[in-house]
Design an enzyme around this catalytic site. Structure first.
Site, PDB file in Angstrom:
ATOM      1  N   HIS A   4       0.842  -1.205   0.000  1.00 46.36           N
ATOM      2  CA  HIS A   4       0.000   0.000   0.000  1.00 46.36           C
ATOM      3  C   HIS A   4       0.870   1.245   0.000  1.00 46.36           C
ATOM      4  O   HIS A   4       1.962   1.253   0.569  1.00 46.36           O
ATOM      5  CB  HIS A   4      -0.959   0.011   1.196  1.00 46.36           C
ATOM      6  CG  HIS A   4      -0.295   0.058   2.543  1.00 46.36           C
ATOM      7  ND1 HIS A   4      -0.005   1.245   3.189  1.00 46.36           N
ATOM      8  CD2 HIS A   4       0.120  -0.922   3.378  1.00 46.36           C
ATOM      9  CE1 HIS A   4       0.551   0.991   4.364  1.00 46.36           C
ATOM     10  NE2 HIS A   4       0.652  -0.319   4.498  1.00 46.36           N
ATOM     11  N   ASP A  18      -0.338   4.457   0.952  1.00 43.91           N
ATOM     12  CA  ASP A  18      -0.684   5.500   1.923  1.00 43.91           C
ATOM     13  C   ASP A  18       0.152   5.342   3.183  1.00 43.91           C
ATOM     14  O   ASP A  18       0.730   4.280   3.443  1.00 43.91           O
ATOM     15  CB  ASP A  18      -2.170   5.453   2.273  1.00 43.91           C
ATOM     16  CG  ASP A  18      -2.559   4.218   3.071  1.00 43.91           C
ATOM     17  OD1 ASP A  18      -2.159   3.104   2.674  1.00 43.91           O
ATOM     18  OD2 ASP A  18      -3.259   4.351   4.096  1.00 43.91           O
ATOM     19  N   ASP A  51       6.375   1.936   6.105  1.00 46.87           N
ATOM     20  CA  ASP A  51       5.092   1.238   6.109  1.00 46.87           C
ATOM     21  C   ASP A  51       4.140   2.021   5.190  1.00 46.87           C
ATOM     22  O   ASP A  51       3.513   2.969   5.632  1.00 46.87           O
ATOM     23  CB  ASP A  51       4.559   1.169   7.540  1.00 46.87           C
ATOM     24  CG  ASP A  51       3.228   0.464   7.659  1.00 46.87           C
ATOM     25  OD1 ASP A  51       2.804  -0.165   6.679  1.00 46.87           O
ATOM     26  OD2 ASP A  51       2.607   0.559   8.738  1.00 46.87           O
ATOM     27  N   GLU A  82      -4.764   1.623   3.163  1.00 45.84           N
ATOM     28  CA  GLU A  82      -4.622   0.457   4.043  1.00 45.84           C
ATOM     29  C   GLU A  82      -4.560   0.878   5.504  1.00 45.84           C
ATOM     30  O   GLU A  82      -5.081   0.189   6.386  1.00 45.84           O
ATOM     31  CB  GLU A  82      -3.365  -0.330   3.664  1.00 45.84           C
ATOM     32  CG  GLU A  82      -3.214  -1.669   4.375  1.00 45.84           C
ATOM     33  CD  GLU A  82      -2.461  -1.594   5.708  1.00 45.84           C
ATOM     34  OE1 GLU A  82      -2.394  -2.614   6.423  1.00 45.84           O
ATOM     35  OE2 GLU A  82      -1.934  -0.502   6.039  1.00 45.84           O
ATOM     36  N   GLU A  83      -3.934   2.017   5.766  1.00 43.22           N
ATOM     37  CA  GLU A  83      -3.717   2.451   7.145  1.00 43.22           C
ATOM     38  C   GLU A  83      -5.011   2.818   7.860  1.00 43.22           C
ATOM     39  O   GLU A  83      -5.036   2.914   9.085  1.00 43.22           O
ATOM     40  CB  GLU A  83      -2.745   3.634   7.193  1.00 43.22           C
ATOM     41  CG  GLU A  83      -1.322   3.303   6.744  1.00 43.22           C
ATOM     42  CD  GLU A  83      -0.594   2.374   7.696  1.00 43.22           C
ATOM     43  OE1 GLU A  83      -1.186   1.972   8.725  1.00 43.22           O
ATOM     44  OE2 GLU A  83       0.564   2.041   7.419  1.00 43.22           O
ATOM     45  N   ASP A  99       4.513  -6.272   3.737  1.00 39.58           N
ATOM     46  CA  ASP A  99       4.079  -5.229   4.670  1.00 39.58           C
ATOM     47  C   ASP A  99       4.440  -5.575   6.110  1.00 39.58           C
ATOM     48  O   ASP A  99       3.840  -5.053   7.044  1.00 39.58           O
ATOM     49  CB  ASP A  99       2.557  -5.030   4.526  1.00 39.58           C
ATOM     50  CG  ASP A  99       2.065  -3.737   5.157  1.00 39.58           C
ATOM     51  OD1 ASP A  99       2.900  -2.852   5.438  1.00 39.58           O
ATOM     52  OD2 ASP A  99       0.851  -3.621   5.376  1.00 39.58           O
ATOM     53  N   HIS A 118       4.776   4.372  12.129  1.00 38.11           N
ATOM     54  CA  HIS A 118       3.758   5.368  12.509  1.00 38.11           C
ATOM     55  C   HIS A 118       4.284   6.436  13.462  1.00 38.11           C
ATOM     56  O   HIS A 118       3.486   7.069  14.158  1.00 38.11           O
ATOM     57  CB  HIS A 118       2.522   4.698  13.140  1.00 38.11           C
ATOM     58  CG  HIS A 118       1.824   3.738  12.258  1.00 38.11           C
ATOM     59  ND1 HIS A 118       0.610   3.170  12.595  1.00 38.11           N
ATOM     60  CD2 HIS A 118       2.139   3.233  11.041  1.00 38.11           C
ATOM     61  CE1 HIS A 118       0.231   2.344  11.631  1.00 38.11           C
ATOM     62  NE2 HIS A 118       1.149   2.372  10.676  1.00 38.11           N
TER      63      HIS A 118
END
EC number: 3.4.11.4
Length: 413
Positions: A81, A83, A144, A178-179, A201, A383
């Site tokens: 992903h 995003d 990520d 996805e997040e 991932d 994150h």
């Protein structure tokens, strides 16, 4: 096989494009800026020689590396992903490259005295002597899952340039959002046309995951009654006190900070209230399906018990399932995990097979008919400002993708 500079330059080009998703948005992708990287990826996939490159109205990208053998072998896919998490800003990412990491503290930001220390993040020590890419302490990095995208694109490029490596048809897929839990929502599995896939991932080198939490969200609403406090005896009902009773009645040690491995939990992640009304938002997680259902029943029974104490409905609870453990869909086709494990071992990577304490696009995709175990992408501390990725781990992930493509030729479609 892959030069550090080549993979570093590609990764940096991705993470410096802001693609933060937005859970409050109702569009797909949830933010317009995700199109910036999505459109760039489409052009890059074409430039490295992939075919059938497409992007739909929701920014889902697909492409094909045709087979270079005549045998009828399975079509496999690799998915990531683009995003990044809304938990921490992804705007103006300024990656820092640490050559030959010395195993000591890394000063991310001198002005704000932000330090990435192995005393706080012990995994750092295993990368002594390697090249690390870190943040400057003011943003997340975006490994990520831009590390995963980097690895897939680089692996496909390598296979195009090395036709002596035999492989079947390979499909590539990149998704938005996805997040915020929507990465697979509009993924067209039939169009993708793979027998199975791998999401790139995961975190540290060697991770191989084919089970994840069963997940639900619970919204708990407590109703009170406001009366002037000077005349409140026998009349006022304080919803915040009832909320406190509800919170304290759930198992205190079954929370994220007290659980690990396959242990499930109740997690209160948001609360807002006053005397008349308090709202609690929980997530419920458990790898075991029966335990998962039992956790939901515990919350419902607790709400009913409190309502009985008050002789009326003061608590309402709305529980919605979010995703399920992909293990039940992957166990019948365990050879797809075996292939990934064999690929790692052949490259002297120790497979770290463990359950995901979270969700993954692979979970939803598996229940949509595309079994999709998860493989490491190399990053750590996702994150947040302490996120980093070793370049050597990204290179190893590329090698794993290539090896999986090779090994799959031993199987019949």
């Amino acid at each position: 096989m892959i030069s550090k500079k080549h993979i570093t330059d590609r990764f940096v080009s991705y993470v410096t494009i802001d693609t933060e998703s937005d859970p409050k948005s109702e569009t797909t992708p949830s933010t317009a800026k995700q199109w910036d990287l999505a459109n760039a990826l489409v052009e890059e996939l074409k430039s490295i020689g992939l075919e059938d490159v497409s992007i739909d109205e929701n920014a889902y990208i697909m492409a094909t590396l045709p087979a270079n053998i005549n045998e009828d072998v399975p079509t496999i896919g690799f998915i990531s992903h683009f995003d990044t998490s809304p938990d921490f800003t992804g705007a103006n990412v300024k990656p820092q490259i640490i050559e030959e990491y010395d195993g000591k503290d890394i000063l991310l930001n001198e002005k704000e005295s932000i330090i990435l220390s192995p005393d706080d993040f012990q995994d750092l020590r295993q990368y002594k002597g390697q090249t690390l890419i870190t943040t400057d302490g003011t943003t997340l990095l975006g490994a990520d899952d831009k590390a995963g995208i980097t690895e897939i694109v680089t692996a496909m490029e390598y296979l195009v340039q090395h036709p002596e490596i035999k492989h079947g048809k390979i499909r590539v897929g990149f998704t938005p959002d996805e997040e915020i839990g929507r990465g697979a929502h509009k993924f067209d599995v039939s169009k993708f046309g793979a027998d199975w896939a791998y999401t790139m991932d995961g975190s540290q080198i060697g991770e191989l995951e084919y089970e994840n939490f069963n997940a639900a969200g619970a919204n708990v609403v407590i109703k009170g009654k406001i009366v002037h406090p000077g005349y409140a005896k026998g009349k006022l009902v304080n919803s915040m006190y009832i909320a406190q009773d509800f919170i304290n009645s759930l198992p205190r040690m079954e929370t994220p900070e007290h659980t690990s491995d396959r242990e499930g939990f109740f997690h209160l992640h948001n609360m807002n209230g006053d005397v008349e009304k308090t709202e609690l938002q929980y997530i419920i997680r458990d790898h075991d399906r029966e335990h998962f259902e039992a956790r939901k029943e515990v919350m419902i029974k607790l709400a009913n018990d409190i309502n009985s104490q008050y002789g009326k409905e003061v608590i309402t609870i709305d529980i919605k399932d979010q995703y399920y453990n992909m293990r039940e869909k992957i166990e019948p086709v365990m050879h797809i995990v075996d292939i990934a494990e064999e690929a790692m071992k052949s490259l002297d990577i120790k497979p770290l097979i463990k359950p995901i304490r979270g969700g993954t696009d692979g979970s939803q995709l598996s229940f949509m008919g595309l079994p999709s175990p998860n493989i490491f992408a190399g990053g750590h501390n996702f994150h947040g400002r302490y996120e980093y990725v070793p370049v050597e781990s990204m290179i190893k992930a590329v090698e794993v993708i290539v090896k999986i493509a090779e090994l799959t030729t031993k199987y019949k479609a």
